[in-house]
Design a protein around this motif. Sequence first.
Motif, short mmCIF file in Angstrom:
data_model
loop_
_atom_site.label_atom_id
_atom_site.label_comp_id
_atom_site.label_asym_id
_atom_site.label_seq_id
_atom_site.Cartn_x
_atom_site.Cartn_y
_atom_site.Cartn_z
N LEU A 115 0.94 -0.95 0.19
CA LEU A 115 0.34 0.04 -0.07
C LEU A 115 0.93 1.98 0.10
O LEU A 115 0.06 2.42 -1.00
N GLU B 295 -2.33 2.58 -4.56
CA GLU B 295 -3.51 1.95 -3.95
C GLU B 295 -3.73 0.39 -4.41
O GLU B 295 -3.19 0.16 -5.99
N LEU C 153 -6.91 0.87 3.20
CA LEU C 153 -7.18 0.53 2.18
C LEU C 153 -8.50 0.69 1.30
O LEU C 153 -9.85 0.70 2.35
#
Length: 162
Positions: free
Chosen positions: A22, A26, A59
């Motif tokens: 991450l 993304e 996330l």
Amino acid sequence: MFLSSWRVKRKLSLRERALRCLARREHSRLELQRKLAPHADEPDDIQILLDDLETRGWLSEARLVEQTVHTRRGRYGVMRIVRELRGKGVSEEAISKVKPQIRESEQEAARAVWGKKFGRLPRNASERGKQIRFMQGRGFDLDVILKLLRGAGKGELWESKV
């Protein structure tokens, strides 16, 4: 001989692996799940971790969609971007929300891509087919491509640059 002994290899935890992924870019939930699966002892561990990352906001499907659209919009058409998002496991709901936004700028993106690659109208049917196939490969709708080629023939393509 002295080798970098201070760098001791250790097994990274799932959380560390996920955060490293991450930190680079993304990821969708599906992408991260695929990357972590070979390193998990139990499949449930991954789901618990992904749920935690989502609740913390680390996330985010919305951020992934925004980033993908932002980076691809100038080079690709709606169909290609949507196909990429589906491949990443993005929900149809998120895709349908962003489709109109991409369609707004599709003609402009097609004009830029066509101008950079070809810059002039096709001289014969063979060249026309080549240009159309190239643009379709980039994910542009046939209607957008034909409108572009008709507009370019009328001089509309270059009027906007002056």
